[in-house]
Design an enzyme around this catalytic site. Structure first.
Site, PDB file in Angstrom:
ATOM      1  CE  LYS A  55      13.923 -37.105  14.867  1.00  0.00           C
ATOM      2  NZ  LYS A  55      13.471 -38.690  14.391  1.00  0.00           N
ATOM      3  CD  GLN A  99      11.268 -40.519  11.770  1.00  0.00           C
ATOM      4  OE1 GLN A  99      11.796 -39.633  12.055  1.00  0.00           O
ATOM      5  NE2 GLN A  99      10.817 -41.121  12.918  1.00  0.00           N
ATOM      6  CG  ASP A 122      18.954 -41.351  14.263  1.00  0.00           C
ATOM      7  OD1 ASP A 122      18.931 -40.841  15.331  1.00  0.00           O
ATOM      8  OD2 ASP A 122      17.796 -42.173  13.783  1.00  0.00           O
TER       9      ASP A 122
END
Ligand code: NAP
Length: 282
Positions: A55, A99, A122
């Site tokens: 990412k 994450q 996200d």
């Protein structure tokens, strides 16, 4: 021989990232500030380390600055929440990615909720899920958002279609079902307690496999002409769909790798630039 047409996520994601990079450059030139994504990693799970690095690399190619926060595996819920609140309040940070997974001892939901909705690129907070489900302006969960972009790129008309989503996780199964519902598909969710999964899948015009079980969905259970989206990613680059047999019956199918995966990162980058544009006034 495969009869289905491949849905090329790599090519579509490349086009989205190129456009995102142009928007990031324009925003940086106009405001003097580059879009910034903060990535937060708890512990050093090898797969998570790889995902975060991928990412960050993509951010760099798109002109997005990434700020990496690495916390030790023993970080408590309180410490993680404090770190995320601090990023939420930092005007130099426009998007935040925590994450997953964060470790069994951490309340992941409490951590997600410490992300300010305007920085939730996200799409993991309750606020983002609700806004997405009601069709409001906000950030979608990245993998589901990427799947919808892929369906649109291949002109799949979802209205009135029977869509079967196998999996109901908060980041993937549930939100993709809500997005399909918003497009007027008739949505059925399947999960580990579903009885006779194969018979449900056989009814589907669109199948989304989001399970994490290698080749669970067999070609014999794919309705001829169905669209098959394989979001699964299992060790050895294997999806949740038995590709060779499913491709003989599907009309469109995503490969693994090169289908859904690249679309997830493209959506994350695009939403980071959207967040920066809103915060910087553009
Ligand atoms: P998850 O949180 O483990 O959820 C798996 C879901 O599958 C659960 O809802 C579970 O049901 C259901 N399930 C498990 N076994 C089943 C079975 N035999 N029959 C029917 N349903 C079953 O996984 P996830 O995070 O959603 O990820 C799913 C897959 O997508 C994984 O392979 C992951 O690597 C991949 N993924 C890919 C991307 C990408 O960018 N390409 C992003 C995220 C995830 P219960 O709810 O009843 O337990």
């Amino acid at each position: 021989m495969s009869q289905a047409r491949l849905m090329d996520g790599t090519a579509l994601a490349r086009r989205i990232v190129e456009r995102t990079a142009r928007r990031a450059a324009e925003l940086t030139g106009r405001t003097g500030t580059a879009p910034c994504l903060a990535t937060v990693l708890v512990g050093a799970d090898p797969a998570s380390v790889t995902y975060v690095r991928m990412k960050q690399n993509r951010c760099r190619t798109a002109g997005i600055v990434s700020r990496h926060v690495e916390l030790p595996a023993e970080t408590s819920t309180g410490e993680l929440v404090a770190a995320l609140r601090s990023l939420s309040q930092d005007p130099a940070v426009h998007g935040i990615l925590l994450q997953h997974p964060v470790g069994e001892h951490v309340d992941e939901r409490a951590a997600f909720e410490a992300i300010a909705p305007e920085k939730d690129v996200d799409g993991v907070t309750f606020a983002s899920f609700a806004t997405m489900s009601f069709g409001g302006p906000g950030f979608v969960s990245c993998t589901p958002g990427g799947i919808l972009r892929l369906l649109d790129a291949y002109d799949v008309d979802l209205a009135g279609k029977r869509a079967v989503v196998v999996g109901r996780s908060a980041i993937l199964g549930k939100p993709v079902g809500m997005l399909l519902l918003a497009r007027d598909a008739t949505v059925t969710y399947c999960h580990s307690r579903t009885r006779d999964l194969a018979s449900v899948v056989r009814e589907a015009d669109v199948v989304v496999a989001a399970v994490g079980r290698p080749r669970l969905i067999k070609g014999e259970d794919v309705k001829p002409g169905a669209v098959v989206i394989d979001a699964g990613y299992n060790p050895g680059n294997v999806g949740d769909v038995d590709f060779d047999s499913a491709a003989l019956r599907a009309s469109l199918i995503t490969p693994v790798p090169g289908g859904v995966g690249p679309m997830t990162i493209a959506t994350l980058l695009e939403q980071t630039v959207d967040a920066a544009a809103r915060q910087l006034g553009g």
